[in-house]
Design a protein around this motif. Structure first.
Motif, PDB file in Angstrom:
ATOM      1  N   GLN A  38      39.635  47.513  77.652  1.00  0.00           N
ATOM      2  CA  GLN A  38      38.332  47.939  78.149  1.00  0.00           C
ATOM      3  C   GLN A  38      38.440  48.366  79.618  1.00  0.00           C
ATOM      4  O   GLN A  38      39.376  47.978  80.314  1.00  0.00           O
ATOM      5  N   TRP A  62      33.384  48.042  79.951  1.00  0.00           N
ATOM      6  CA  TRP A  62      32.822  49.150  79.178  1.00  0.00           C
ATOM      7  C   TRP A  62      33.906  49.663  78.247  1.00  0.00           C
ATOM      8  O   TRP A  62      35.080  49.740  78.619  1.00  0.00           O
ATOM      9  N   ASN A  63      33.532  50.044  77.022  1.00  0.00           N
ATOM     10  CA  ASN A  63      34.532  50.518  76.057  1.00  0.00           C
ATOM     11  C   ASN A  63      34.711  52.031  76.065  1.00  0.00           C
ATOM     12  O   ASN A  63      35.416  52.574  75.230  1.00  0.00           O
ATOM     13  N   SER A  90      36.833  42.287  74.008  1.00  0.00           N
ATOM     14  CA  SER A  90      36.726  43.694  73.625  1.00  0.00           C
ATOM     15  C   SER A  90      35.282  43.952  73.217  1.00  0.00           C
ATOM     16  O   SER A  90      34.489  43.029  73.107  1.00  0.00           O
ATOM     17  N   LEU A  91      34.945  45.213  73.022  1.00  0.00           N
ATOM     18  CA  LEU A  91      33.564  45.589  72.735  1.00  0.00           C
ATOM     19  C   LEU A  91      33.486  46.490  71.527  1.00  0.00           C
ATOM     20  O   LEU A  91      34.389  47.292  71.274  1.00  0.00           O
TER      21      LEU A  91
END
Length: 152
Positions: free
Chosen positions: A87, A104-105, A131-132
């Protein structure tokens, strides 16, 4: 189940009670995906369809997290190197008397981590593991613990 406003209910899949999920296991909720280690715990707060808040506790201490599945990039300066989970990590800033770091991904998934004190190396290492996913078609796998939204 936790009531969260006009007609929206939040259910925990995978064994949470009273809005608390304990590791170990993969937690997928509100955008963040965290492989919880033994002794780590998430206490769910308010949530909705696109985002939600939770407190994440572990050997690193405690972090207040706001996960968003349909968000925009965080403000501020992005670090050049991605996190261990791939990320984009943004430099810390202060907001409302609290320290904030965001990841932010690169699409719509974003998470804000807040602490009353400057982030410790152990907290930053924990954030590096997150993680996103986002609402743009992502479906994380292996989720033992997750939030599920139900219209009621």
């Amino acid at each position: 189940m936790l009531a969260l406003g006009a007609g929206l209910l939040l259910a925990l899949a995978g064994g949470g009670q009273q809005g608390v999920v304990d590791g170990p296991g993969r937690f997928c909720g509100y955008g963040p995906v965290i492989d919880l280690r033994a002794g780590e715990r998430i206490k769910l707060g308010q949530g909705g369809i696109h985002s939600g808040r939770f407190r994440w506790k572990g050997a690193f201490g405690s972090l207040d997290v706001m996960g968003i599945q349909w968000g925009s990039p965080p403000p501020g300066e992005a670090r050049k190197q991605p996190t261990a989970a791939g990320q984009t990590l943004f430099e810390a800033w202060r907001e409302g008397g609290r320290h904030v770091v965001a990841i932010w991904n690169g699409s719509h998934g974003v998470a804000y981590f807040r602490s009353p004190r400057p982030f410790t190396p152990a907290q930053m290492a924990a954030i590096e593991r997150v993680s996103l996913f986002d609402e743009a078609g992502a479906a994380p796998e292996g989720c033992k613990l997750r939030t599920v939204f139900v219209w009621g």
